[in-house]
Design a protein around this motif. Structure first.
Motif, short mmCIF file in Angstrom:
data_model
loop_
_atom_site.label_atom_id
_atom_site.label_comp_id
_atom_site.label_asym_id
_atom_site.label_seq_id
_atom_site.Cartn_x
_atom_site.Cartn_y
_atom_site.Cartn_z
N ILE A 47 0.85 -1.20 0.00
CA ILE A 47 0.00 0.00 0.00
C ILE A 47 0.88 1.24 0.00
CG2 ILE A 47 -1.71 1.31 1.33
CD1 ILE A 47 -2.73 -1.40 2.40
N ASP A 48 1.92 1.23 0.87
CA ASP A 48 2.81 2.39 0.95
C ASP A 48 3.52 2.66 -0.37
OD1 ASP A 48 3.78 1.43 4.30
OD2 ASP A 48 2.19 2.77 3.62
N ARG A 49 3.85 1.59 -1.09
CA ARG A 49 4.70 1.75 -2.28
C ARG A 49 3.93 1.91 -3.58
NH1 ARG A 49 8.71 -3.26 -0.64
NH2 ARG A 49 9.67 -2.28 1.20
N TYR A 50 2.78 1.23 -3.70
CA TYR A 50 2.18 1.12 -5.04
C TYR A 50 0.71 1.52 -5.10
CZ TYR A 50 6.33 -1.86 -5.25
OH TYR A 50 7.58 -2.34 -5.16
N TRP A 51 0.13 2.00 -4.01
CA TRP A 51 -1.31 2.28 -4.06
C TRP A 51 -1.60 3.63 -4.72
CZ3 TRP A 51 -4.77 -1.45 -2.52
CH2 TRP A 51 -6.13 -1.12 -2.57
N ARG A 52 -0.73 4.61 -4.50
CA ARG A 52 -0.97 5.93 -5.09
C ARG A 52 -0.91 5.85 -6.62
NH1 ARG A 52 -0.44 10.04 -1.24
NH2 ARG A 52 0.54 9.35 0.72
N ARG A 53 -1.78 6.59 -7.26
CA ARG A 53 -1.83 6.54 -8.73
C ARG A 53 -0.53 6.99 -9.38
NH1 ARG A 53 -7.19 9.84 -9.99
NH2 ARG A 53 -6.43 10.94 -8.14
N VAL A 54 0.20 7.91 -8.71
CA VAL A 54 1.42 8.46 -9.30
C VAL A 54 2.65 7.61 -8.99
CG1 VAL A 54 0.53 10.81 -9.28
CG2 VAL A 54 1.76 9.93 -7.28
N ALA A 55 2.48 6.55 -8.19
CA ALA A 55 3.63 5.74 -7.81
C ALA A 55 4.10 4.90 -9.00
CB ALA A 55 3.25 4.81 -6.65
N PRO A 56 5.44 4.68 -9.07
CA PRO A 56 5.93 3.74 -10.10
C PRO A 56 5.33 2.36 -9.86
CG PRO A 56 7.72 5.00 -9.10
CD PRO A 56 6.52 5.26 -8.27
N HIS A 57 4.92 1.70 -10.95
CA HIS A 57 4.30 0.37 -10.88
C HIS A 57 3.02 0.39 -10.04
CE1 HIS A 57 8.07 -0.99 -12.60
NE2 HIS A 57 8.74 -0.54 -11.54
N ALA A 58 2.28 1.49 -10.11
CA ALA A 58 1.06 1.62 -9.30
C ALA A 58 0.05 0.53 -9.67
CB ALA A 58 0.43 3.00 -9.52
N LEU A 59 -0.73 0.11 -8.67
CA LEU A 59 -1.79 -0.86 -8.91
C LEU A 59 -2.85 -0.25 -9.82
CD1 LEU A 59 -0.45 -1.93 -6.20
CD2 LEU A 59 -2.68 -2.93 -5.71
N SER A 60 -3.45 -1.09 -10.63
CA SER A 60 -4.51 -0.60 -11.52
C SER A 60 -5.75 -0.27 -10.70
CB SER A 60 -4.85 -1.67 -12.57
OG SER A 60 -5.48 -2.78 -11.95
N GLU A 61 -6.58 0.62 -11.23
CA GLU A 61 -7.80 0.99 -10.53
C GLU A 61 -8.75 -0.21 -10.40
OE1 GLU A 61 -6.40 4.39 -9.55
OE2 GLU A 61 -8.45 3.84 -9.01
N GLU A 62 -8.74 -1.10 -11.40
CA GLU A 62 -9.60 -2.28 -11.34
C GLU A 62 -9.20 -3.18 -10.18
OE1 GLU A 62 -9.62 -0.45 -15.23
OE2 GLU A 62 -7.97 -1.26 -14.02
N GLU A 63 -7.88 -3.41 -10.03
CA GLU A 63 -7.43 -4.28 -8.95
C GLU A 63 -7.69 -3.64 -7.59
OE1 GLU A 63 -3.40 -5.58 -9.15
OE2 GLU A 63 -3.62 -7.02 -7.52
N LYS A 64 -7.48 -2.31 -7.48
CA LYS A 64 -7.73 -1.64 -6.21
C LYS A 64 -9.21 -1.73 -5.82
CE LYS A 64 -5.68 2.38 -7.05
NZ LYS A 64 -5.13 3.73 -6.77
N THR A 65 -10.10 -1.62 -6.80
CA THR A 65 -11.53 -1.74 -6.52
C THR A 65 -11.85 -3.12 -5.96
OG1 THR A 65 -12.08 -0.16 -8.26
CG2 THR A 65 -13.83 -1.64 -7.53
N SER A 66 -11.26 -4.13 -6.58
CA SER A 66 -11.46 -5.51 -6.12
C SER A 66 -10.90 -5.72 -4.72
CB SER A 66 -10.82 -6.48 -7.11
OG SER A 66 -10.84 -7.80 -6.62
N LEU A 67 -9.71 -5.16 -4.48
CA LEU A 67 -9.07 -5.32 -3.17
C LEU A 67 -9.87 -4.63 -2.08
CD1 LEU A 67 -5.33 -4.78 -4.19
CD2 LEU A 67 -6.40 -6.94 -3.52
N ARG A 68 -10.37 -3.42 -2.35
CA ARG A 68 -11.17 -2.70 -1.35
C ARG A 68 -12.40 -3.52 -0.96
NH1 ARG A 68 -9.64 2.27 -4.31
NH2 ARG A 68 -11.41 1.90 -5.70
N ALA A 69 -13.05 -4.10 -1.98
CA ALA A 69 -14.23 -4.91 -1.70
C ALA A 69 -13.87 -6.13 -0.87
CB ALA A 69 -14.90 -5.32 -3.01
N GLY A 70 -12.74 -6.76 -1.18
CA GLY A 70 -12.34 -7.97 -0.46
C GLY A 70 -11.93 -7.72 0.98
N LEU A 71 -11.42 -6.51 1.26
CA LEU A 71 -10.96 -6.20 2.61
C LEU A 71 -12.10 -6.09 3.61
CD1 LEU A 71 -8.12 -3.59 1.84
CD2 LEU A 71 -7.82 -5.84 2.89
N ILE A 72 -13.31 -5.78 3.14
CA ILE A 72 -14.41 -5.53 4.08
C ILE A 72 -15.56 -6.52 3.90
CG2 ILE A 72 -13.91 -3.09 4.46
CD1 ILE A 72 -15.90 -2.39 2.29
N THR A 73 -15.25 -7.68 3.34
CA THR A 73 -16.31 -8.68 3.16
C THR A 73 -16.65 -9.37 4.47
OG1 THR A 73 -14.60 -10.25 2.50
CG2 THR A 73 -15.83 -9.14 0.73
#
Length: 940
Positions: A70-96
């Protein structure tokens, strides 16, 4: 990364990464590092740590890798940032679900959800808070606890954001959930009390955990809501946990009804026998903090003019005055010193074992909020400051009772003297008019420093610290040599010197310091300071020793040169050792600044060390620049001021090319000073290499900058034109149309307009062909005739001459406008009267009359460079000062007589037009101006 196919591979790598066998562990860690940037990796980790059937260590490691990602790759401007699609999926999975059975893993999951919330909530994750609240309401005990845990970490993280927009969002969120959090706290408190009553210990412990989590959430939200008195009253009735809340800090007026009750509660437990045997340290600290916040709160103090006071302030002041009676204050003051100031056996043992760590511990940051001793001292200071008339006689009486040497066998009296001296040192500024410190130093303290018994070391330590507190308050300069002798003897014993170094103002860092008194001791004290710097191990101690060394170097300036060789050799090693301590590196940079000033041109011996230090400090792509940039830039600036061309270094191209990135609002002025210094040093080389990138940066800056900032930008251009009129105009050509338009449009801010005219004056006077091409360009852009545009410029110049306050610029304007003559251009002749008006004004500014001959001469003329004669307390001119003086010899402002220039231009205009035509032209000028002009030109 395909999630289905990769799960087993990642699981195997995580399993190997938990191994104790390095042959298995290292390859697994390397493989996991390579996968960190692979799409889908974090989805695999999520599936793994959500699988309760897997090994706990493996799941724990999966959570940690996810959290670090999260610290390294979650921000959109970070090198090798996570895609918005994957972040959406991860957010949903964290609070199931909130049913993690392992407490440590549950806490880590809550923390990583909070990290994502800090970046995405509420915009990209609006469903987070509603889902948490819904889960908290559930009947399942585990789910409720985990949701509460997550709720606490999320609110704590969101509350820590400091941007105004983020704070407003949190206030809105806090207002919406505050009532729910309070009801939740009340419910779990009721459950806890009921379960205690029925002796259901397991259930009571579970309820208590939920109660504390709810309370922590309330504490975070409290400062965002002003309607919380009901809750605080409930806290009084419940567990007295209101001491942990910060309502008073954020909403003092709403707390006024609780002042009396709060003071009665806190003072009775801390300063009366009621608290003996029932209080504990953290409780005492919280009570003291509460008293302190009430005593020093500005909202509770009436204005100097009572009629201007708010009713709330008068009400609070009345309550405080009624409570803090003379007997109450006397008891508080005596107990603070005679009970809470006494060193404990544990503290004495710590000091004996490790005096450096003990001294550092006493001075740690916000320790007053959490630790008893610093908290006690802060409360003492605040109460003494607010009630000094009552408490001063109390403290002086305690001092009087301890006069004379103390029996080294009487440990109680030794500890009491230490405590009282501590109080006198802390209250030094308040006691200024009541203590003759010079007499006390000579008659009492000096003698105590000479008691050599090992048990008296405690008092010697406190006395030298006490002197350090009073040095800048009340200490005659005549006693300084005696003090330096004392310091020299005590610096041989680190047990005594740490408190003096860490907690006192250095004896060279005040207004009474005299260099000549200190010089006989300079070599010895500086040597001992350097020795101490090498011996100490704590980062804070090294920083403070460096601070004292910097003060010494700053005070004695060039006279430090014979003694700094060892320090110069040691600093590179200290810099390398401090790689993980940015604040220590800041202290090193400050020392380097003073070293460069003291060494002057000799600082070129530092270049092998300085260059990489400066590169790191000014590299905005490196995290340490946040701490080091300001001082790194100041080193460059000082180096440029003090170095000659032969001894100066040029910054590496990479550093100068990113200068636009360095030009933040905090460092803008220093950046401009550095650029100016380079221009003065070697204009041709610097402008050819860097002006293009600087010009782009300036153009960007001018779009969104204050008027003062604009002036700083424009001054750089003005200096470049002064040093190199041809090259300066060419290199900063993109900026000049804006200057031209500003003049024509009549810039309203006087200082900006004055700078515009200074720049255009340089161009017109010293680069007339460029001015002509600029006029042509602007006429085309404005769809005007050149003569018409020129007339507008001259007219505005004349009209805004009063905006120019510097005599040099006023003379420059006169020379520039006169350079348009002789001319047969009808527009210039039409503005002749205005030009003459400016010239006469400038002649009044620069011409002085010789009383013997009655003739006038231009006082701005310089024919040669003279070294100034300096008094002992004056700083010698820097190398840059000398460069400016030499440059002035070639500047038309200082090399051309305005009187002669006016005469020559008028004669040339007369020759062009003939006597009759020139006479008609002169008739357009006011007769009084003509008379004054003739008086100035008399004798030519």
């Amino acid at each position: 990364m395909n999630i289905d196919g990769a799960s087993s591979v990642v699981l195997q790598a995580l399993t190997h990464a938990t191994s104790q066998d390095t042959a298995v562990l290292k390859p697994a860690e390397e493989q996991l590092r390579q996968w960190e940037t692979q799409p889908g990796f974090y989805s695999v980790l999520l599936n793994i740590f959500n699988n309760h059937m897997l090994d706990v260590n493996v799941r724990w490691l999966a959570v940690l890798y996810f959290k670090n990602g999260i610290d390294r790759y979650w921000r959109r401007v970070a090198p090798h940032a996570l895609s918005e699609e994957e972040k959406t999926s991860l957010r949903a999975g964290l609070i199931t679900n909130f049913n993690e059975p392992i407490n440590q893993i549950a806490t880590q999951i809550a923390v990583l959800i909070a990290k994502v919330a800090r970046l995405d909530c509420p915009r990209q994750w609006p469903e987070l808070i509603p889902i948490l609240l819904e889960s908290v309401k559930g009947q399942d005990g585990l789910q409720q606890h985990r949701a509460l845990l997550t709720f606490y970490h999320v609110t704590k993280t969101l509350a820590s954001k400091r941007l105004a927009q983020d704070r407003r969002l949190f206030q809105d969120l806090a207002s919406g959930i505050y009532s729910f959090a309070c009801s939740l706290w009340s419910h779990h408190t009721d459950c806890f009390l009921q379960q205690i009553y029925t002796r259901d210990e397991a259930a009571a412990l579970s309820s208590l955990e939920r109660t504390l989590l709810s309370l922590k959430g309330i504490k975070i939200c409290t400062h965002a809501n002003t309607h919380n008195c009901g809750f605080l009253n409930a806290v009084f009735e419940r567990l007295k946990q209101f001491l942990e809340c910060y309502f008073l800090e954020y909403h003092p007026c709403a707390f006024i009804p609780l002042i009396q009750r709060s003071l009665e509660f806190a003072v009775s437990y801390v300063f009366t026998p009621a608290g003996e045997g029932v209080t504990f340290e953290r409780f005492i600290v919280q009570c003291m903090n509460l008293i302190k916040m009430i005593v020093k709160n500005d909202a509770y103090k009436p204005a100097k003019n009572i009629d201007d006071s708010k009713p709330e302030s008068l009400e609070a002041h009345k309550i405080k005055t009624a409570f803090f009676t003379h007997p109450t204050l006397t008891e508080i003051g005596r107990r603070l010193v005679s009970h809470y100031f006494l060193l404990t056996e544990e503290e004495l043992a710590m000091w004996e074992e490790d005096p450096e760590s003990f001294a550092v511990e006493e001075t740690g940051g916000d320790s007053w909020k959490y630790s008893l001793r610093p908290c006690t001292e802060v409360l003492f200071l605040d109460i003494f400051h607010n009630y000094s008339q009552t408490l001063t006689p109390v403290l002086l009486d305690m001092v009087q009772n301890l006069q004379g040497p103390t029996n080294v066998e009487d440990s109680v009296q030794l500890l009491m003297k230490d405590a009282v001296y501590n109080a006198v040192g802390l209250a030094a500024y308040e006691l200024f008019d009541n203590v003759d410190f010079d007499q006390w130093f000579k008659n009492q303290l000096l003698g105590e420093l000479q008691v050599s018994h090992h048990r008296y070391k405690l008092i010697r330590r406190r006395v030298i610290w006490l002197i350090g507190q009073w040095i800048s308050v009340k200490f005659k300069s005549d006693l300084r040599p005696l003090l330096y002798e004392v310091i020299l003897s005590l610096m041989q014993d680190p047990d005594l010197v740490f408190d003096f170094i860490l907690n006192s103002r250095p004896p060279v860092d005040d207004f009474e310091f005299r260099t000549e008194q200190f010089l006989p001791y300079l070599e010895s004290i500086f040597g001992l300071l350097f020795q101490l710097l090498q011996q100490v191990t704590e980062c804070d101690t090294k920083m403070q020793v460096l601070h004292v060394i910097s003060c010494v170097i700053e005070r004695v300036n060039i006279q430090i040169r014979p003694y700094v060789g060892c320090l110069v050799q040691y600093l590179p090693l200290l810099w390398k050792q401090s790689e993980e301590h940015n604040m220590l590196r800041c202290a090193i940079l400050t020392t380097l600044i003073h070293l460069v000033q003291g060494l002057g041109a000799e600082s070129k011996n530092l270049y092998p060390f300085l260059l990489p230090v400066i590169q790191l400090s000014t590299d905005v792509s490196q995290p340490p620049h946040v701490y080091l940039l300001e001082d790194g830039l100041e080193i460059i600036h000082q180096q440029m001021l003090l170095s000659s061309l032969s001894s100066c270094f040029f910054l590496p191209p990479a550093c100068l090319h990113q200068f636009s990135n360095l030009m933040s609002s905090e460092n803008l002025r220093t950046c401009f000073q550095i650029v100016n210094a380079y221009i003065y040093l070697s204009a041709t080389e610097f402008l050819q290499n860097y002006a293009e990138s600087l010009c782009r940066s300036f153009c960007d800056l001018l779009k969104d900058i204050t008027n003062e900032g604009q002036v700083q930008v424009l001054k750089v251009v003005e200096i470049a034109l002064k040093v190199s009129p041809i090259l300066g105009a060419h290199m900063f050509q993109p900026l000049l149309p804006a200057v031209f338009r500003g003049i024509v449009d009549g810039e309203r801010y006087p200082v900006v307009m004055s700078t515009y005219l200074g720049i255009m004056g340089r161009v017109l006077l010293q680069n007339s062909s460029f001015f002509s091409s600029l006029l042509t360009q602007m006429a085309s852009e404005c769809s005007q005739k050149m003569d018409q545009l020129l007339g507008n410029v001259i007219e505005m110049w004349v009209d805004r001459m009063d905006n120019i306050t510097q005599p040099e610029r006023r003379k420059l304007s006169s020379l520039a406008l006169l350079s348009l003559l002789p001319s047969d251009n009808s527009v210039i002749q039409d503005k002749f009267c205005g030009i003459i008006n400016i010239c006469v004004e400038a002649l009044h500014d620069v011409m002085t009359e010789d009383p013997e001959t009655g003739t006038f001469k231009d006082c701005m003329l310089m024919s040669h460079f003279e070294e100034p004669k300096l008094s002992d307390d004056e700083e010698p001119p820097t190398e840059q000062d000398k460069r400016k003086k030499l440059l002035a010899l070639e500047d038309p402002v200082h090399s051309v007589s305005l009187q002669q220039f006016v005469y020559d231009k008028l004669k040339a205009q007369q020759a062009l037009m003939g006597d009759q035509g020139f006479g008609v032209l002169m008739e357009t000028v006011d007769t009084e101006l003509v008379r004054q002009l003739q008086e100035f030109l008399q004798g030519l």
